[in-house]
Design a protein around this motif. Structure first.
Motif, PDB file in Angstrom:
ATOM      1  N   TRP A  79       0.830  -1.200   0.000  1.00 32.35           N
ATOM      2  CA  TRP A  79       0.000   0.000   0.000  1.00 32.35           C
ATOM      3  C   TRP A  79       0.867   1.254   0.000  1.00 32.35           C
ATOM      4  O   TRP A  79       0.533   2.250  -0.652  1.00 32.35           O
ATOM      5  CB  TRP A  79      -0.918   0.006   1.211  1.00 32.35           C
ATOM      6  CG  TRP A  79      -2.054  -0.962   1.098  1.00 32.35           C
ATOM      7  CD1 TRP A  79      -2.206  -2.119   1.793  1.00 32.35           C
ATOM      8  CD2 TRP A  79      -3.189  -0.868   0.228  1.00 32.35           C
ATOM      9  NE1 TRP A  79      -3.368  -2.757   1.419  1.00 32.35           N
ATOM     10  CE2 TRP A  79      -3.990  -2.002   0.461  1.00 32.35           C
ATOM     11  CE3 TRP A  79      -3.589   0.070  -0.719  1.00 32.35           C
ATOM     12  CZ2 TRP A  79      -5.174  -2.237  -0.217  1.00 32.35           C
ATOM     13  CZ3 TRP A  79      -4.778  -0.147  -1.413  1.00 32.35           C
ATOM     14  CH2 TRP A  79      -5.557  -1.304  -1.156  1.00 32.35           C
ATOM     15  N   ALA A  80       1.975   1.213   0.749  1.00 33.71           N
ATOM     16  CA  ALA A  80       2.870   2.371   0.785  1.00 33.71           C
ATOM     17  C   ALA A  80       3.464   2.632  -0.598  1.00 33.71           C
ATOM     18  O   ALA A  80       3.596   3.785  -1.017  1.00 33.71           O
ATOM     19  CB  ALA A  80       3.979   2.143   1.804  1.00 33.71           C
ATOM     20  N   LEU A  89       1.227   7.012  -6.588  1.00 30.60           N
ATOM     21  CA  LEU A  89       0.123   7.964  -6.732  1.00 30.60           C
ATOM     22  C   LEU A  89       0.596   9.383  -6.441  1.00 30.60           C
ATOM     23  O   LEU A  89       0.266  10.326  -7.178  1.00 30.60           O
ATOM     24  CB  LEU A  89      -1.010   7.577  -5.774  1.00 30.60           C
ATOM     25  CG  LEU A  89      -2.191   8.558  -5.689  1.00 30.60           C
ATOM     26  CD1 LEU A  89      -2.902   8.666  -7.029  1.00 30.60           C
ATOM     27  CD2 LEU A  89      -3.162   8.112  -4.591  1.00 30.60           C
ATOM     28  N   LEU A  90       1.372   9.567  -5.388  1.00 30.95           N
ATOM     29  CA  LEU A  90       1.828  10.894  -5.005  1.00 30.95           C
ATOM     30  C   LEU A  90       2.767  11.496  -6.041  1.00 30.95           C
ATOM     31  O   LEU A  90       2.734  12.707  -6.295  1.00 30.95           O
ATOM     32  CB  LEU A  90       2.523  10.832  -3.638  1.00 30.95           C
ATOM     33  CG  LEU A  90       1.608  10.542  -2.450  1.00 30.95           C
ATOM     34  CD1 LEU A  90       2.425  10.137  -1.229  1.00 30.95           C
ATOM     35  CD2 LEU A  90       0.753  11.761  -2.135  1.00 30.95           C
ATOM     36  N   TRP A 123      10.726   9.228   3.577  1.00 35.57           N
ATOM     37  CA  TRP A 123      10.803   9.891   2.275  1.00 35.57           C
ATOM     38  C   TRP A 123       9.790   9.349   1.270  1.00 35.57           C
ATOM     39  O   TRP A 123       9.968   9.501   0.067  1.00 35.57           O
ATOM     40  CB  TRP A 123      12.208   9.788   1.693  1.00 35.57           C
ATOM     41  CG  TRP A 123      13.273  10.013   2.708  1.00 35.57           C
ATOM     42  CD1 TRP A 123      14.091   9.067   3.235  1.00 35.57           C
ATOM     43  CD2 TRP A 123      13.608  11.249   3.359  1.00 35.57           C
ATOM     44  NE1 TRP A 123      14.931   9.628   4.192  1.00 35.57           N
ATOM     45  CE2 TRP A 123      14.653  10.974   4.283  1.00 35.57           C
ATOM     46  CE3 TRP A 123      13.118  12.561   3.258  1.00 35.57           C
ATOM     47  CZ2 TRP A 123      15.217  11.960   5.086  1.00 35.57           C
ATOM     48  CZ3 TRP A 123      13.688  13.535   4.070  1.00 35.57           C
ATOM     49  CH2 TRP A 123      14.718  13.232   4.951  1.00 35.57           C
ATOM     50  N   ILE A 124       8.723   8.710   1.753  1.00 36.40           N
ATOM     51  CA  ILE A 124       7.734   8.164   0.803  1.00 36.40           C
ATOM     52  C   ILE A 124       6.316   8.634   1.094  1.00 36.40           C
ATOM     53  O   ILE A 124       5.409   8.328   0.322  1.00 36.40           O
ATOM     54  CB  ILE A 124       7.744   6.617   0.818  1.00 36.40           C
ATOM     55  CG1 ILE A 124       7.375   6.091   2.205  1.00 36.40           C
ATOM     56  CG2 ILE A 124       9.074   6.067   0.353  1.00 36.40           C
ATOM     57  CD1 ILE A 124       7.227   4.575   2.259  1.00 36.40           C
ATOM     58  N   ARG A 125       6.094   9.413   2.158  1.00 33.70           N
ATOM     59  CA  ARG A 125       4.724   9.787   2.532  1.00 33.70           C
ATOM     60  C   ARG A 125       4.586  11.309   2.524  1.00 33.70           C
ATOM     61  O   ARG A 125       4.354  11.947   3.539  1.00 33.70           O
ATOM     62  CB  ARG A 125       4.377   9.197   3.901  1.00 33.70           C
ATOM     63  CG  ARG A 125       4.474   7.684   3.929  1.00 33.70           C
ATOM     64  CD  ARG A 125       4.305   7.117   5.322  1.00 33.70           C
ATOM     65  NE  ARG A 125       2.936   7.252   5.778  1.00 33.70           N
ATOM     66  CZ  ARG A 125       2.595   7.774   6.964  1.00 33.70           C
ATOM     67  NH1 ARG A 125       3.521   8.264   7.760  1.00 33.70           N
ATOM     68  NH2 ARG A 125       1.325   7.834   7.320  1.00 33.70           N
ATOM     69  N   LEU A 126       4.750  11.887   1.345  1.00 38.94           N
ATOM     70  CA  LEU A 126       4.756  13.341   1.215  1.00 38.94           C
ATOM     71  C   LEU A 126       3.455  13.962   1.689  1.00 38.94           C
ATOM     72  O   LEU A 126       3.452  15.068   2.246  1.00 38.94           O
ATOM     73  CB  LEU A 126       5.018  13.722  -0.249  1.00 38.94           C
ATOM     74  CG  LEU A 126       5.087  15.216  -0.570  1.00 38.94           C
ATOM     75  CD1 LEU A 126       6.153  15.900   0.258  1.00 38.94           C
ATOM     76  CD2 LEU A 126       5.351  15.426  -2.054  1.00 38.94           C
ATOM     77  N   HIS A 127       2.335  13.270   1.497  1.00 43.69           N
ATOM     78  CA  HIS A 127       1.053  13.829   1.918  1.00 43.69           C
ATOM     79  C   HIS A 127       0.949  13.933   3.437  1.00 43.69           C
ATOM     80  O   HIS A 127       0.128  14.691   3.952  1.00 43.69           O
ATOM     81  CB  HIS A 127      -0.110  13.001   1.365  1.00 43.69           C
ATOM     82  CG  HIS A 127      -0.058  11.543   1.688  1.00 43.69           C
ATOM     83  ND1 HIS A 127       1.098  10.808   1.686  1.00 43.69           N
ATOM     84  CD2 HIS A 127      -1.055  10.660   2.019  1.00 43.69           C
ATOM     85  CE1 HIS A 127       0.835   9.560   2.007  1.00 43.69           C
ATOM     86  NE2 HIS A 127      -0.459   9.441   2.218  1.00 43.69           N
ATOM     87  N   VAL A 128       1.771  13.175   4.164  1.00 47.36           N
ATOM     88  CA  VAL A 128       1.831  13.270   5.623  1.00 47.36           C
ATOM     89  C   VAL A 128       2.930  14.250   6.044  1.00 47.36           C
ATOM     90  O   VAL A 128       2.779  15.008   7.006  1.00 47.36           O
ATOM     91  CB  VAL A 128       2.072  11.887   6.252  1.00 47.36           C
ATOM     92  CG1 VAL A 128       2.187  11.984   7.765  1.00 47.36           C
ATOM     93  CG2 VAL A 128       0.938  10.932   5.867  1.00 47.36           C
ATOM     94  N   SER A 129       4.040  14.250   5.304  1.00 43.42           N
ATOM     95  CA  SER A 129       5.168  15.124   5.638  1.00 43.42           C
ATOM     96  C   SER A 129       4.871  16.596   5.392  1.00 43.42           C
ATOM     97  O   SER A 129       5.576  17.464   5.926  1.00 43.42           O
ATOM     98  CB  SER A 129       6.397  14.726   4.810  1.00 43.42           C
ATOM     99  OG  SER A 129       6.763  13.379   5.024  1.00 43.42           O
ATOM    100  N   ALA A 130       3.858  16.885   4.613  1.00 43.06           N
ATOM    101  CA  ALA A 130       3.610  18.261   4.159  1.00 43.06           C
ATOM    102  C   ALA A 130       3.011  19.144   5.242  1.00 43.06           C
ATOM    103  O   ALA A 130       1.988  19.793   5.057  1.00 43.06           O
ATOM    104  CB  ALA A 130       2.696  18.234   2.938  1.00 43.06           C
TER     105      ALA A 130
END
Length: 391
Positions: free
Chosen positions: A47-48, A54-55, A159-166
């Motif tokens: 899923w990740a 997708l991101l 470095w793979i969850r930009l929608h959370v890091s933002a």
């Protein structure tokens, strides 16, 4: 002529070096490589990896569409002839100032993504440093806070969850709001409005997180304004005005929900229930993300001494508690032991679009930020003890 803020520059440079070190070897091939959670054997890796792909597409599409067809931004190049296809996920518009120039020059979606996620984590550290130093008075203690928050696994996201890091501008929003409450200069209010609006545009999930943070912190703004003989109206109006940017952005999401393409409210409740955890688990997550020594420093900062930065510390405590309750999802009732709904469920029923927040753990960012800044206050107080410097 304004003096150069040397401690801020040094901290920013150190954080940049830390980003390079922590992301190695990604920084050696940012145009051709991504961190693959499947190969790393991470939990939920398939899923990740799907999220990552997708991101990368979302960021590339947004960077392209904002330049070429801004009025058709949400009519993305997938699932034709369906409408509002970008609204099926995040939009990341607020990250365009970083990603769009890279994508415009190179046309490389992978490079645009990697540069953006690296810059976002660096910016989160630097902004947290600025907030923590303003309240602690110690650059060294503030440096700890910036590292604790930005490099926490939940924020960094490997470095793979930009929608959370933002969430890089969360600390800066707090700092500007605090300053505007005390001295509501036009320049400060304008900066607050612009920074808050840009942060709100980083994603729909992020906008709800920021809204919760500001609701928890708003009493501090009112008290600070009154303490300085000011009206809280200017700072509160500036914050309210910034949320107007969500009106045109939210319309495609509401339109897509009305079409029946998204899960029903009952399905959303079930998804949230499935992702809810006990508050004790949230506390464990905090320890795992910040490390227990940082949590201990945060407790020192919260408890001692009682008279210094009391209002700010209570505001941080409020942010942490709101974040913990929301991170637990539906497992926390308003009155324990009763059948009354949880605050999360109430928000799902009353706040437009909140029902799409199916992952309550996203709100963990609030206690992470609050405890990181409290840790700076604690470290600053311990460093000021008699004999501490000599030791």
């Amino acid at each position: 002529m304004r003096r150069v803020d040397r401690p801020l520059l040094l901290a920013a440079a150190a954080y940049a070096a830390a980003v390079v070190l922590l992301s190695w070897p990604l920084v050696t091939a940012p145009a051709t490589a991504v961190v693959d959670p499947v190969r790393l054997g991470q939990r939920g890796a398939p899923w990740a990896r799907a999220d990552l792909d997708l991101l990368i597409w979302i960021l590339a599409w947004t960077s392209h569409a904002l330049v070429e067809q801004p009025l058709a931004l949400f009519q993305a190049n997938i699932f034709h002839p369906a409408r509002d296809t970008l609204a099926g996920s995040e939009h990341l518009i607020g990250l365009a100032p970083i990603a769009a120039p890279v994508f415009a020059v190179t046309g490389n979606a992978v490079l645009a993504y990697n540069v953006t996620v690296l810059v976002v984590v660096w910016l989160a550290a630097t902004c947290t440093f600025a907030l923590a130093r303003a309240w602690s008075g110690s650059a060294a203690a503030a440096f700890v806070a910036g590292a604790a928050f930005a490099f926490a696994p939940h924020v960094q996201g490997t470095w793979i969850r930009l929608h959370v890091s933002a969430v890089a501008l969360f600390p800066l929003v707090l700092l500007l709001a605090w300053r505007a409450a005390r001295v509501p200069r036009a320049a400060t209010l304008a900066a607050l409005l612009a920074v808050t609006a840009l942060q709100l545009l980083a994603g729909m999930y992020v906008s709800y997180e920021l809204a919760a943070l500001l609701v928890a912190f708003s009493p501090v703004l009112v008290v600070e304004a009154r303490r300085w003989g000011r009206s809280p109206a200017p700072v509160l109006l500036a914050l309210a005005a910034s949320f107007l940017v969500l009106v045109p952005i939210g319309i495609p999401y509401l339109r897509l929900r009305a079409s029946g393409e998204l899960p029903s409210f009952e399905q959303a409740l079930e998804l949230v229930a499935r992702n809810s955890v006990a508050p004790q688990q949230v506390l464990l997550w905090l320890g795992e993300n910040l490390t227990w020594p940082v949590v201990a420093l945060a407790l020192v900062g919260l408890a001692w001494p009682a008279h210094e930065r009391l209002v700010e510390r209570l505001g941080l405590l409020s942010i942490a508690l709101v974040g913990i309750v929301l991170s637990a999802g539906r497992s926390v009732s308003i009155i324990p032991g009763t059948s009354l709904p949880s605050p999360y469920e109430i928000a799902m029923r009353l706040v437009p679009g909140f029902a799409s927040m199916r992952a309550p753990s996203r709100f963990l960012v609030l206690p992470l930020l609050a405890l990181s800044v409290l840790a700076a206050l604690g470290a600053g107080r311990l460093a000021a003890l008699p004999g501490a410097s000599a030791a």
